[in-house]
Motif scaffolding. Structure first.
Motif, PDB file in Angstrom:
ATOM      1  N   ASP A 374       0.808  -1.218   0.000  1.00  0.00           N
ATOM      2  CA  ASP A 374       0.000   0.000   0.000  1.00  0.00           C
ATOM      3  C   ASP A 374       0.841   1.267   0.000  1.00  0.00           C
ATOM      4  O   ASP A 374       0.445   2.274  -0.590  1.00  0.00           O
ATOM      5  N   SER A 375       1.974   1.258   0.689  1.00  0.00           N
ATOM      6  CA  SER A 375       2.796   2.466   0.832  1.00  0.00           C
ATOM      7  C   SER A 375       4.241   2.171   0.454  1.00  0.00           C
ATOM      8  O   SER A 375       5.119   2.069   1.312  1.00  0.00           O
ATOM      9  N   PRO A 376       4.509   1.980  -0.817  1.00  0.00           N
ATOM     10  CA  PRO A 376       5.874   1.651  -1.232  1.00  0.00           C
ATOM     11  C   PRO A 376       6.824   2.813  -0.964  1.00  0.00           C
ATOM     12  O   PRO A 376       6.449   3.980  -1.086  1.00  0.00           O
ATOM     13  N   SER A 377       8.033   2.497  -0.602  1.00  0.00           N
ATOM     14  CA  SER A 377       9.043   3.521  -0.355  1.00  0.00           C
ATOM     15  C   SER A 377       9.946   3.656  -1.570  1.00  0.00           C
ATOM     16  O   SER A 377       9.953   2.808  -2.470  1.00  0.00           O
ATOM     17  N   PHE A 378      10.727   4.735  -1.587  1.00  0.00           N
ATOM     18  CA  PHE A 378      11.694   4.916  -2.660  1.00  0.00           C
ATOM     19  C   PHE A 378      12.668   3.740  -2.700  1.00  0.00           C
ATOM     20  O   PHE A 378      13.024   3.252  -3.764  1.00  0.00           O
ATOM     21  N   GLN A 413       6.109 -11.003 -11.095  1.00  0.00           N
ATOM     22  CA  GLN A 413       5.575 -10.333  -9.905  1.00  0.00           C
ATOM     23  C   GLN A 413       6.393  -9.092  -9.573  1.00  0.00           C
ATOM     24  O   GLN A 413       5.833  -8.025  -9.260  1.00  0.00           O
ATOM     25  N   VAL A 414       7.722  -9.219  -9.637  1.00  0.00           N
ATOM     26  CA  VAL A 414       8.580  -8.072  -9.322  1.00  0.00           C
ATOM     27  C   VAL A 414       8.332  -6.935 -10.301  1.00  0.00           C
ATOM     28  O   VAL A 414       8.241  -5.757  -9.918  1.00  0.00           O
ATOM     29  N   ILE A 415       8.188  -7.260 -11.590  1.00  0.00           N
ATOM     30  CA  ILE A 415       7.949  -6.223 -12.596  1.00  0.00           C
ATOM     31  C   ILE A 415       6.626  -5.512 -12.328  1.00  0.00           C
ATOM     32  O   ILE A 415       6.550  -4.267 -12.346  1.00  0.00           O
ATOM     33  N   GLN A 416       5.587  -6.284 -12.058  1.00  0.00           N
ATOM     34  CA  GLN A 416       4.277  -5.677 -11.794  1.00  0.00           C
ATOM     35  C   GLN A 416       4.319  -4.781 -10.558  1.00  0.00           C
ATOM     36  O   GLN A 416       3.777  -3.667 -10.571  1.00  0.00           O
ATOM     37  N   HIS A 421       4.203   0.384  -8.049  1.00  0.00           N
ATOM     38  CA  HIS A 421       4.785   1.213  -6.992  1.00  0.00           C
ATOM     39  C   HIS A 421       5.329   2.524  -7.548  1.00  0.00           C
ATOM     40  O   HIS A 421       5.146   3.595  -6.951  1.00  0.00           O
ATOM     41  N   ALA A 422       6.014   2.456  -8.689  1.00  0.00           N
ATOM     42  CA  ALA A 422       6.587   3.667  -9.274  1.00  0.00           C
ATOM     43  C   ALA A 422       5.482   4.642  -9.677  1.00  0.00           C
ATOM     44  O   ALA A 422       5.595   5.861  -9.463  1.00  0.00           O
TER      45      ALA A 422
END
Length: 715
Positions: A374-378, A413-416, A421-422
């Protein structure tokens, strides 16, 4: 006297640092996994409480869980010559010789001791076995020292060579004398409920062994017969080889120091089934000729180039300043862990790079908590982007699609997650902020890599998703070249360059259609050079220098790039470490460094599964030569131009190359009509196509093995 400032290991002198490579290692990493155990040999200064002396200092970092964090050993040599009417005894240290010369070509350092008054020539070569593509034998915990003596006189001479080791710290020592086809001494250090073993050997069966050695009396040991018993609490150990050399002949004595650390905590296990230092020594003794041959073969292949020797040298030595030389464990602000290895190591050992990606990187960057969704970080987004880039690099360094297929579900999964997130960060933050923009540049590059992999896997929906991410964001953000006004703008440019150089390294094309105009480019180069020596300027990370140099190379600014790198190398050589340089590079943006500068100079691109290889050097196009590495082999590339004819040769020295498409640049494509391809003189059917100044030669899938050459003639 001549001396070098860089090497794979380090010799010590009380007044001079002959070889001053400084390599920082994380104690959590345990054994080396890249440029070999020689990375542990470094200059440690004078021995505590002891006299200044030349020799090697071996410092072994150990896992954080080990009671003792480091073991240190000091190593030295001495020689005795006997002829009728002449006896000479000397240590192999600079103060004992009128002159010496050092030939320092990674991974081998040769020291030539010179004295015109003596009737012999003496050369000492030292290295840890090093063979790209061969992780096991490049990871042997051993240092081999080969001492070659040439008789320049008209009379036979008797030579005794003494080699010793002394521990750098107090410990409960137990020494065992070993009787094998090689003769040596194993020493076990016990301290604080932990142990560490090392073994010193003359790799011959007639050596004399001294399990109780004191350096203050080193000359006496030439007269002693040796001892055949164990000893406890000994200050040091030594071995001595004796040889007779006829006039005009030469002889070589090989010594070796192996070690074994039973402490756990390695990121990757030692691939060889060793349980002691003597096991290592036995393997080295059995394989000595092969280990020496392969190491010397790589050294000769690497330095046989039209590129400047100092540029080739620092391709490795500058990289050694990075903490990720053998793998870097970094913990982000969300608690995620990732492991990354440097570009040179990834290309030297593709299987290690693939293991790191599969075992550590991809699993570590998938969010494990709802808050990370929900809250991805840099930091999370950066790590996800880097894991995608590392995966694509590992895929390119494969010969087939197997690696990508095995990891595709997890990679998808990582790509999605990265794309989502970006976009979430961009929508939440808008177009404000340097930190956001540097993340987005990296994500755009990662998305371009993901697009290429998705197309290869026939996942067109994911490929479309990547393009939907790239197009709108790349149009809205642009590099800021106002570096002369603000330090922040300068640092931002550095982060843009990290992504840009990733794009160049992986052959993804231009990151954007923007590039600094000539006046701003020159101003930035001057700005960086001034920062190196201006004590009032904020320090610049050395990675910035490498990134900008690689950018200049990719923009065909060869001389300007060399000027920047050479100036930095000269400053570092003069003062050990440039005062105004931050040596520790970012574990997150670790992307392009000295090896990428080398790739840019060669114009090298490679995609193993496609069987594609390209060379487009930006200098000496009429007569260019350089080493190259592919998925399962390495060799030398040479191109020559004369009038309207170009000849390109790929010669494989080790392993093999599978290829079906080759690409080169030509100055006048209109003059090129025919491509003739031959494997060891046997013609291979070929089809020539052109695109701009580039030519592409398609052939049937062809394998070039060691000691074979593939020649392409363009007319």
């Amino acid at each position: 006297m001549q001396h070098s400032t860089k090497s794979a290991f380090t010799m010590m002198d009380g007044t001079e640092q002959l070889l001053s490579t400084e390599i920082t290692k994380s104690c959590q990493l345990g054994k080396p996994l890249g440029l070999g155990p020689s990375a542990y040999w470094k200059c440690s200064g004078n021995r505590p409480g002891g006299p200044a002396a030349d020799g090697f200092a071996l410092s072994i970092p150990r896992p954080a869980s080990a009671p003792s964090q480091e073991f240190t050993l000091f190593h030295g040599f001495a020689l005795r010559l006997k002829q009728p009417g002449l006896t000479v005894t000397r240590k192999l240290q600079s103060s004992a010789w009128p002159n010496y010369e050092i030939e320092d070509q990674f991974p081998v350092t040769a020291i030539h001791y010179l004295d015109k008054e003596l009737p012999f020539d003496l050369k000492l070569e030292s290295f840890s076995p090093f063979t790209p593509m061969n992780e096991q034998e490049s990871n042997l915990p051993v240092l081999i020292c080969s001492c070659q003596v040439t008789n320049l006189s008209s009379s036979p001479m008797d030579i005794d060579l003494l080699c010793w080791l002394q521990p750098g710290q107090k410990a409960d020592n137990k020494v065992m004398v070993l009787q094998k086809k090689w003769r040596g001494i194993q020493q076990v250090h016990s301290n604080n409920n932990t142990s560490f073993q090392h073994c010193l050997s003359a790799l011959r069966n007639d050596a004399r062994l001294f399990p109780h050695f004191e350096e203050d009396s080193w000359e006496d040991y030439f007269e002693l017969p040796g001892a055949e018993c164990t000893a406890n609490d000994t200050p040091g150990i030594a071995v001595c080889s004796s040889i007779q050399i006829l006039p005009g002949q030469h002889a070589t004595c090989h010594f070796a120091i192996s070690w074994w650390d039973p402490a756990p905590g390695l990121l990757l296990p030692n691939p060889a089934p060793f349980t002691s230092a003597t096991d290592v020594m036995a393997y080295v003794s059995d394989q000595l000729s092969k280990l020496i041959y392969q190491t010397m073969l790589w050294k000769k292949n690497w330095v046989d180039s039209s590129l400047p020797s100092w540029l080739l040298e620092q391709t490795f030595t500058l990289e050694q300043y990075q903490h990720d030389l053998t793998g870097n464990v970094s913990e982000g602000e969300t608690g995620l862990e990732t492991v990354a290895i440097s570009p040179a190591v990834a290309r030297l050992y593709p299987n290690t790079a693939k293991s790191f990606v599969q075992l550590y990187e991809l699993p570590s960057v998938l969010p494990t908590h709802q808050k990370d969704h929900d809250s991805p970080s840099f930091t999370v987004v950066k790590l996800q982007a880097l894991s995608i880039l590392h995966t694509y690099r590992a895929h390119q360094l494969s010969e087939d699609m197997q690696f990508l297929r095995v990891n595709w579900a997890q990679l998808t999964q990582v790509i999605q997650f990265m794309l989502n997130h970006a976009e979430a960060l961009y929508n939440a933050t808008g177009e404000q902020g340097q930190k956001l923009e540097e993340v987005l540049w990296l994500c755009i590059t990662a998305a371009k890599s993901a697009y290429q992999m998705a197309m290869e896997m026939d996942s067109h929906s994911l490929a479309d998703r990547c393009m939907q991410f790239i197009s709108p964001i790349e149009k809205k953000i642009s590099a800021n070249y106002k570096f002369e006004q603000e330090q922040e703008a300068f640092q931002y440019l550095c982060k843009y360059l990290a992504a840009k150089n990733w794009s160049q390294q992986l052959n993804l094309g231009q990151l954007s259609n923007q590039s600094p105009p000539d006046d701003q480019r020159l101003e930035l180069s001057g700005f960086i050079l001034r920062k190196l020596t201006d004590d009032n300027s904020p320090p610049v990370n050395y990675e910035t220098i490498e990134q900008w140099a690689a950018h200049l190379m990719s923009e065909d600014q060869y001389q300007e790039s060399l000027l920047l790198l050479k100036r930095y190398a000269a400053l570092r050589s003069q003062c050990g470490q440039v005062k105004n340089i931050l040596v520790q590079s970012s574990p997150v943006i670790n992307s392009c460094n000295s090896y990428n500068t080398f790739l840019a100079a060669c114009g090298f691109s490679y995609h193993g599964p496609r069987g594609f290889i390209r060379f487009a050097p930006i200098t000496s196009q009429d007569n260019f030569k350089a080493p190259f590495l592919v998925a399962n082999g390495w060799g030398s590339y040479k191109q020559q131009k004369k009038h309207r004819k170009q000849v390109h040769e790929l010669y494989i020295k080790y392993g093999h190359l599978k290829v079906q498409t080759l690409s080169f640049d030509v100055e006048q494509p209109g003059n090129i009509h025919i491509a003739t391809v031959a494997l060891e003189g046997k013609k291979v059917p070929a089809k020539l196509t052109k695109e701009g100044n580039s030519v592409f030669i398609s052939i049937k899938p062809t394998q070039v093995i060691a000691n074979q050459s593939l020649t392409i003639t363009l007319t």
